[in-house]
Design a protein around this motif. Structure first.
Motif, PDB file in Angstrom:
ATOM      1  N   PRO A 102     124.541  67.476  -5.378  1.00  0.00           N
ATOM      2  CA  PRO A 102     124.479  66.026  -5.145  1.00  0.00           C
ATOM      3  C   PRO A 102     125.853  65.411  -4.888  1.00  0.00           C
ATOM      4  CG  PRO A 102     123.217  66.620  -7.098  1.00  0.00           C
ATOM      5  CD  PRO A 102     123.964  67.835  -6.686  1.00  0.00           C
ATOM      6  N   LEU A 103     126.877  65.942  -5.551  1.00  0.00           N
ATOM      7  CA  LEU A 103     128.230  65.417  -5.317  1.00  0.00           C
ATOM      8  C   LEU A 103     128.684  65.675  -3.888  1.00  0.00           C
ATOM      9  CD1 LEU A 103     130.313  66.127  -8.535  1.00  0.00           C
ATOM     10  CD2 LEU A 103     129.962  63.944  -7.413  1.00  0.00           C
ATOM     11  N   LEU A 104     128.303  66.843  -3.384  1.00  0.00           N
ATOM     12  CA  LEU A 104     128.635  67.169  -1.993  1.00  0.00           C
ATOM     13  C   LEU A 104     127.963  66.188  -1.040  1.00  0.00           C
ATOM     14  CD1 LEU A 104     130.345  69.483  -0.786  1.00  0.00           C
ATOM     15  CD2 LEU A 104     128.205  70.666  -0.299  1.00  0.00           C
ATOM     16  N   GLY A 105     126.681  65.914  -1.300  1.00  0.00           N
ATOM     17  CA  GLY A 105     125.946  64.934  -0.485  1.00  0.00           C
ATOM     18  C   GLY A 105     126.591  63.568  -0.574  1.00  0.00           C
ATOM     19  N   THR A 106     126.986  63.194  -1.777  1.00  0.00           N
ATOM     20  CA  THR A 106     127.629  61.886  -1.974  1.00  0.00           C
ATOM     21  C   THR A 106     128.937  61.816  -1.206  1.00  0.00           C
ATOM     22  OG1 THR A 106     126.670  61.853  -4.178  1.00  0.00           O
ATOM     23  CG2 THR A 106     128.449  60.307  -3.766  1.00  0.00           C
ATOM     24  N   LEU A 107     129.689  62.892  -1.274  1.00  0.00           N
ATOM     25  CA  LEU A 107     130.965  62.947  -0.565  1.00  0.00           C
ATOM     26  C   LEU A 107     130.751  62.829   0.940  1.00  0.00           C
ATOM     27  CD1 LEU A 107     134.006  63.379  -1.156  1.00  0.00           C
ATOM     28  CD2 LEU A 107     133.631  65.795  -0.686  1.00  0.00           C
ATOM     29  N   ALA A 108     129.698  63.514   1.431  1.00  0.00           N
ATOM     30  CA  ALA A 108     129.404  63.450   2.870  1.00  0.00           C
ATOM     31  C   ALA A 108     129.078  62.014   3.277  1.00  0.00           C
ATOM     32  CB  ALA A 108     128.234  64.371   3.201  1.00  0.00           C
ATOM     33  N   VAL A 109     128.273  61.327   2.471  1.00  0.00           N
ATOM     34  CA  VAL A 109     127.939  59.934   2.791  1.00  0.00           C
ATOM     35  C   VAL A 109     129.198  59.065   2.739  1.00  0.00           C
ATOM     36  CG1 VAL A 109     126.629  57.913   2.005  1.00  0.00           C
ATOM     37  CG2 VAL A 109     125.561  60.157   1.988  1.00  0.00           C
ATOM     38  N   LEU A 110     130.068  59.346   1.777  1.00  0.00           N
ATOM     39  CA  LEU A 110     131.313  58.583   1.658  1.00  0.00           C
ATOM     40  C   LEU A 110     132.190  58.782   2.898  1.00  0.00           C
ATOM     41  CD1 LEU A 110     133.222  56.841  -0.046  1.00  0.00           C
ATOM     42  CD2 LEU A 110     134.059  58.917  -1.113  1.00  0.00           C
ATOM     43  N   ILE A 111     132.245  60.015   3.392  1.00  0.00           N
ATOM     44  CA  ILE A 111     133.065  60.286   4.581  1.00  0.00           C
ATOM     45  C   ILE A 111     132.491  59.556   5.799  1.00  0.00           C
ATOM     46  CG2 ILE A 111     133.772  62.113   6.186  1.00  0.00           C
ATOM     47  CD1 ILE A 111     133.943  63.971   3.704  1.00  0.00           C
ATOM     48  N   VAL A 112     131.156  59.651   5.934  1.00  0.00           N
ATOM     49  CA  VAL A 112     130.511  58.967   7.066  1.00  0.00           C
ATOM     50  C   VAL A 112     130.763  57.464   6.960  1.00  0.00           C
ATOM     51  CG1 VAL A 112     128.290  58.405   8.121  1.00  0.00           C
ATOM     52  CG2 VAL A 112     128.759  60.743   7.394  1.00  0.00           C
ATOM     53  N   GLY A 113     130.560  56.921   5.758  1.00  0.00           N
ATOM     54  CA  GLY A 113     130.772  55.482   5.562  1.00  0.00           C
ATOM     55  C   GLY A 113     132.210  55.078   5.857  1.00  0.00           C
ATOM     56  N   SER A 114     133.161  55.965   5.530  1.00  0.00           N
ATOM     57  CA  SER A 114     134.575  55.638   5.742  1.00  0.00           C
ATOM     58  C   SER A 114     134.883  55.384   7.217  1.00  0.00           C
ATOM     59  CB  SER A 114     135.453  56.785   5.243  1.00  0.00           C
ATOM     60  OG  SER A 114     135.185  57.023   3.894  1.00  0.00           O
ATOM     61  N   PHE A 115     134.222  56.148   8.099  1.00  0.00           N
ATOM     62  CA  PHE A 115     134.437  55.930   9.526  1.00  0.00           C
ATOM     63  C   PHE A 115     134.075  54.494   9.906  1.00  0.00           C
ATOM     64  CE2 PHE A 115     134.493  60.531   9.749  1.00  0.00           C
ATOM     65  CZ  PHE A 115     135.440  60.751  10.730  1.00  0.00           C
ATOM     66  N   PHE A 116     132.962  54.030   9.366  1.00  0.00           N
ATOM     67  CA  PHE A 116     132.528  52.668   9.689  1.00  0.00           C
ATOM     68  C   PHE A 116     133.465  51.642   9.035  1.00  0.00           C
ATOM     69  CE2 PHE A 116     128.824  55.176  10.564  1.00  0.00           C
ATOM     70  CZ  PHE A 116     128.299  54.576  11.694  1.00  0.00           C
ATOM     71  N   ILE A 117     133.865  51.921   7.791  1.00  0.00           N
ATOM     72  CA  ILE A 117     134.758  50.988   7.090  1.00  0.00           C
ATOM     73  C   ILE A 117     136.065  50.831   7.876  1.00  0.00           C
ATOM     74  CG2 ILE A 117     136.171  50.722   5.013  1.00  0.00           C
ATOM     75  CD1 ILE A 117     133.862  52.084   3.453  1.00  0.00           C
ATOM     76  N   VAL A 118     136.608  51.958   8.313  1.00  0.00           N
ATOM     77  CA  VAL A 118     137.873  51.906   9.055  1.00  0.00           C
ATOM     78  C   VAL A 118     137.672  51.246  10.415  1.00  0.00           C
ATOM     79  CG1 VAL A 118     139.673  53.322  10.123  1.00  0.00           C
ATOM     80  CG2 VAL A 118     138.805  53.914   7.869  1.00  0.00           C
ATOM     81  N   ASN A 119     136.547  51.557  11.046  1.00  0.00           N
ATOM     82  CA  ASN A 119     136.293  51.009  12.385  1.00  0.00           C
ATOM     83  C   ASN A 119     136.154  49.490  12.355  1.00  0.00           C
ATOM     84  OD1 ASN A 119     135.699  51.490  15.229  1.00  0.00           O
ATOM     85  ND2 ASN A 119     133.663  50.728  14.721  1.00  0.00           N
ATOM     86  N   PHE A 120     135.635  48.952  11.255  1.00  0.00           N
ATOM     87  CA  PHE A 120     135.442  47.502  11.183  1.00  0.00           C
ATOM     88  C   PHE A 120     136.609  46.826  10.447  1.00  0.00           C
ATOM     89  CE2 PHE A 120     131.238  48.983  12.215  1.00  0.00           C
ATOM     90  CZ  PHE A 120     130.819  48.037  13.137  1.00  0.00           C
ATOM     91  N   THR A 121     137.794  47.270  10.771  1.00  0.00           N
ATOM     92  CA  THR A 121     139.011  46.675  10.229  1.00  0.00           C
ATOM     93  C   THR A 121     139.835  46.160  11.409  1.00  0.00           C
ATOM     94  OG1 THR A 121     138.950  48.316   8.488  1.00  0.00           O
ATOM     95  CG2 THR A 121     141.006  47.162   8.758  1.00  0.00           C
ATOM     96  N   TYR A 122     140.276  44.919  11.311  1.00  0.00           N
ATOM     97  CA  TYR A 122     140.910  44.291  12.484  1.00  0.00           C
ATOM     98  C   TYR A 122     142.333  43.831  12.189  1.00  0.00           C
ATOM     99  CZ  TYR A 122     135.856  43.680  12.790  1.00  0.00           C
ATOM    100  OH  TYR A 122     134.498  43.873  12.732  1.00  0.00           O
ATOM    101  N   LEU A 123     143.029  44.586  11.355  1.00  0.00           N
ATOM    102  CA  LEU A 123     144.361  44.133  10.947  1.00  0.00           C
ATOM    103  C   LEU A 123     145.435  44.461  11.975  1.00  0.00           C
ATOM    104  CD1 LEU A 123     144.223  45.044   7.144  1.00  0.00           C
ATOM    105  CD2 LEU A 123     143.734  42.875   8.251  1.00  0.00           C
TER     106      LEU A 123
END
Lengths: 408, 438
Positions: free
Chosen positions: A26-47
């Protein structure tokens, strides 16, 4: 058993349950979701939009747009105009056209537009490439946005509120909720304490924050959806149900799930906080209420306080979504059944956060706030979900103690 | 420990459809007494595990196992309901274009479905309304009859310039070659008079965009549902602690192939149900005369690209109805690719959650690559996986701008993906048979 022994037992069970939740797969799955989410988090940054350092621009004139800041802006504007005039003197074509300074350039472009003629591309391209020209535009934008009177600001904020709460284009638009007008009055009363944060800063907070909330909730659901089904697959549920003591530890199991979910929310939120906080370091102490945009927030507070508020909301969202999901899923007889229930639930929770709770968090523009015009409606909704989950689990735990042969 | 199928393997059960039956146990006993040489050939019914079941029985039982799984039906029903609701509400004005759709339907009834000078004149004579003005303005601002004013070679040059700027001259050249292939298509469509269909009027582009998004949802549903069905077929025995028992014999291990066939078949059947629901809901929701028989490459349908507004030119002639069916068919290939992958991972890992996580992780990584990679060459290389098709669902079977370098690229990529996943499945199947302790 003494009370101390009881607590010790409960603590040991709690630790064992935590160990069952925080397992490698489950931790591996969680980490995978975190990595995927990070792409979106970084992409929606406009600094760093268009090569401009938005944070540096926001920090340049201090945390408050007061009289001193206004004087500094004016002085910088004069300098930039002088630099522009010097740049014009270098251009032969501009000199031929009589463009010697910024005022002359504006007059020339106005004349060309009014006569329906195209501007000289040599001059236009030269000017657009000038740092002094971009500087003048930026400073004039600050003056035009921040320099409006309190009454004009109030009118604009009411117009925005009409759009958010009444779907109207402009003010007046009927009676606005009392909480909304009270908040606008509050903003006006702090007219001289407004910062000059660029809109990209708050957009970054809103958009990447929304993806952070979504990531936190999904990570928590991935991590906590497994243990009960796994217990059943390992034939532990039957053993547990065989005694009152076994059935009694259901509350401890749920507590472990809730705390694990909140912990995931905290971890994801903290990672986001650290990452974004490092980029926004110069403006962490600046107020979110900025003179540069008309997107009113329900609360005052500095950027740092807002980052922390987002993290706390992530903890709340993660715990609420997980406990409801796990209550619905419960202990399935196999992993496929669990996935068949978890996947649509995760999609539903993701939609809830992406379209209702997450957008423009704690701002007038939030879709939930548009229906329930109360400060912090988003947190209230998540708290209500958490309370519902707690109530459902309490009823389940009490019922199961009295069951002869429970089904699950 | 010996390998299965060598000296320790149980007696072979292959043979012709049996007449004289000798039980496996009896044959084994006979062999143990050293009379193997004189052992009469065991004749059991062909391809049976124990001599009691035919191949059809095994298929039927595997099928029954999946069909009698209520949670699968529940998710299927949920997906169907969600898709139908999304289609009906998009047609019913959720996006604020209900009045435009209704007006287009009326106009198509009265004035016909060919947008020519006569149509425009008749439309101008219609009573003034926001809908009429909107439609008229849309027709006048769209590309002219036969895509007048549009040059595919110039569009290709603009794409090529962009790729040259990125430092990929070979891709830029290919883009120009592709433009030369598009030109005869455009000439054919213009000469055949296929560019003037009214379709859904001013909401054609918006309708296509919504439709493409819903197709993406359908593909995701097919991917999730198909993977879970195959994983249930492949790993289902584990939930009942039967894996060890079935794998203890050659005949038991052979069941895996049948499980895969049934699982993949059921996954495709589930997708077919979803696709049929999608098609029916679409046909019932958008009832504009001539819409489904109109050509999808009509000039009423424009795509905003790096090279400005482009007509939607497909590599072969498609009516709107035919285009929808072709999309659903490609969706089946997409679902097949992921079910093959899920089957391979299910056999290799033997764990439902790990296998499902692997499929979803692969899909997420593929989608992220398609969303965030901006370099053209990297995009093409990373695009050799099925999520390329999903990410470009709004431009299937068309030239796809800089996202495609060859005709029918989405179909080719999905087909290649299905092939390499099929190879992976075959390899995993062979490895599964060779496992000593499963």
């Amino acid at each position: 058993m003494t009370r101390t022994t009881n607590w010790r037992t409960t603590w040991r069970v709690f630790r064992a349950e935590m160990g069952k939740i925080w397992r490698p797969l489950p931790l591996l799955g969680t980490l995978a979701v975190l990595i995927v989410g990070s792409f979106f988090i970084v992409n929606f940054t406009y600094l760093h939009n268009g090569g401009e350092d938005v944070v540096a621009q926001s920090a340049e004139f201090g945390p408050v747009y007061d009289a001193k800041a206004q004087q500094t802006v004016q002085a910088e504007l004069d300098k930039a105009r002088a630099a522009f005039a010097a740049d014009m003197a270098v251009s032969t074509r501009a000199t031929e056209l009589g463009i010697t300074d910024y005022a002359a350039y504006e007059a020339w472009t106005d004349r060309m537009y009014s006569e329906g003629k195209d501007t000289d591309p040599t001059v236009t391209n030269y000017v657009l490439g000038l740092a002094s020209y971009r500087r003048i535009n930026g400073l004039e934008l600050i003056q035009s946005q921040a320099g409006i009177s309190p009454d004009a600001l109030r009118s604009q904020l009411l117009g925005q509120a009409c759009y958010d709460f009444r779907n109207a284009d402009d003010y007046p638009c009927g009676t606005l909720p009392a909480t909304v007008t009270a908040r606008i009055d509050d903003i006006i009363s702090h007219y001289n304490q407004r910062s000059i944060l660029q809109y990209n800063v708050v957009m970054t907070l809103q958009d990447s924050g929304k993806w952070m909330l979504l990531t936190a909730a999904l990570c928590a659901m991935i991590l906590t959806a497994f243990p009960l089904t796994r217990d059943r697959q390992l034939r532990m549920t039957a053993v547990q149900w065989a005694s009152r003591t076994g059935r009694g530890i259901r509350s401890t199991q749920v507590l472990a799930i809730g705390i694990s979910a909140a912990l995931v929310g905290l971890i994801v939120g903290t990672l986001w906080n650290v990452w974004l906080g490092a980029q926004m370091r110069p403006i962490l102490g600046y107020g979110i209420d900025s003179a540069m945009y008309r997107d009113p927030a329900w609360f005052d507070g500095t950027i740092l306080q807002w980052l922390v508020a987002y993290t706390l909301t992530a903890m709340l969202a993660a715990a609420a979504c997980s406990l409801i999901t796990v209550w619905i899923v419960k202990a399935q007889s196999n992993g496929i059944r669990m996935l068949l229930i978890t996947v649509p639930l995760a999609a539903a929770m993701a939609c809830l956060i992406n379209f209702v709770i997450g957008p423009y968090l704690y701002h007038f523009s939030n879709p939930l706030g548009g229906r329930i015009p109360v400060p912090g409606a988003e947190a209230m909704a998540l708290t209500a979900m958490l309370a519902l989950a707690a109530a459902l689990w309490t009823v389940s735990a009490r019922r199961i103690r009295h069951c002869e042969l429970p089904n699950d | 420990m010996t390998r299965h199928g060598t000296s320790a393997s149980p007696p072979r059960t292959a043979g012709t459809v049996g007449t004289a039956r000798i039980s496996v146990a009896k044959a084994r006993n006979a062999g143990a007494k050293g009379r193997a040489a004189r052992l009469p050939r065991i004749r059991v019914r062909k391809d049976t595990a124990s001599g009691d079941a035919t191949r059809a029985d095994v298929y039927r039982w595997e099928l029954r196992k999946i069909v009698r799984f209520p949670a699968l039906w529940a998710l299927l029903a949920l997906c169907l309901a969600l898709n139908s609701w999304a289609i009906l509400s998009s047609a019913g004005g959720l996006s604020g274009w209900r009045s435009d759709l209704a007006y287009t339907a009326q106009v198509a009834q009265r004035l016909g479905t060919t947008v020519d000078d006569r149509f425009v004149a008749a439309l101008e004579a219609e009573p003034v309304s926001d809908e009429r003005d909107g439609l008229l303005h849309y027709i006048q601002s769209a590309l002219g009859p036969g895509y007048a004013g549009w040059d595919p070679i110039a569009a290709g040059d603009r794409y090529a310039a962009k790729l040259n700027d990125q430092g990929h001259p070979h891709l830029a050249l290919q883009m120009q070659i592709k433009a030369q292939w598009i030109q005869p298509r455009a000439e054919h469509l213009a000469s055949a008079g296929l560019t003037n269909d009214l379709l859904a009027g001013r909401v054609t582009t918006l309708m296509h965009s919504v439709n493409a998004t819903l197709i993406q949802v359908l593909l995701l549903e097919g991917m999730v549902l198909g993977s879970l069905i195959v994983l249930y077929a492949v790993c289902g025995e584990r939930f009942h602690r039967m894996t060890a028992l079935t794998n203890a014999s050659r005949a038991g291990r052979r069941l895996m192939t049948r499980k895969l066939i049934v699982g993949i078949g059921c996954a495709l059947a589930a997708y077919t149900i979803l696709a049929a629901g999608f098609a029916i809901a679409s046909l019932l929701s958008f009832r504009i005369p001539g819409l489904w028989s109109g050509n999808v490459s009509s000039r009423m349908f424009g795509m905003a690209t790096d090279a400005g507004l482009q007509p939607f030119i497909t590599w072969t002639d498609f009516t709107m109805g035919g285009y929808l069916l072709a999309m659903l068919a490609l969706g089946a290939l997409f679902t097949l690719a992921f079910t093959l992958f899920a089957g391979a991972l299910g056999m290799a890992l033997g764990n439902v959650l790990a296998a499902f996580g692997g499929v979803m992780g692969f899909a997420a990584a593929g989608l992220i690559a398609m969303m965030f990679v901006s370099d053209a060459l990297a995009y093409q290389l990373l695009g050799l996986q099925p999520m390329y098709a999903l990410a470009n669902a709004n431009a299937w079977f068309s030239d796809m701008g800089t996202h495609a370098v060859i005709p029918w690229q989405e179909t080719v990529v999905t087909l290649i993906s299905a092939i390499y996943f099929a190879i992976a499945l075959i390899v995993a199947r062979k490895a599964y048979s060779r496992k000593d302790l499963t």
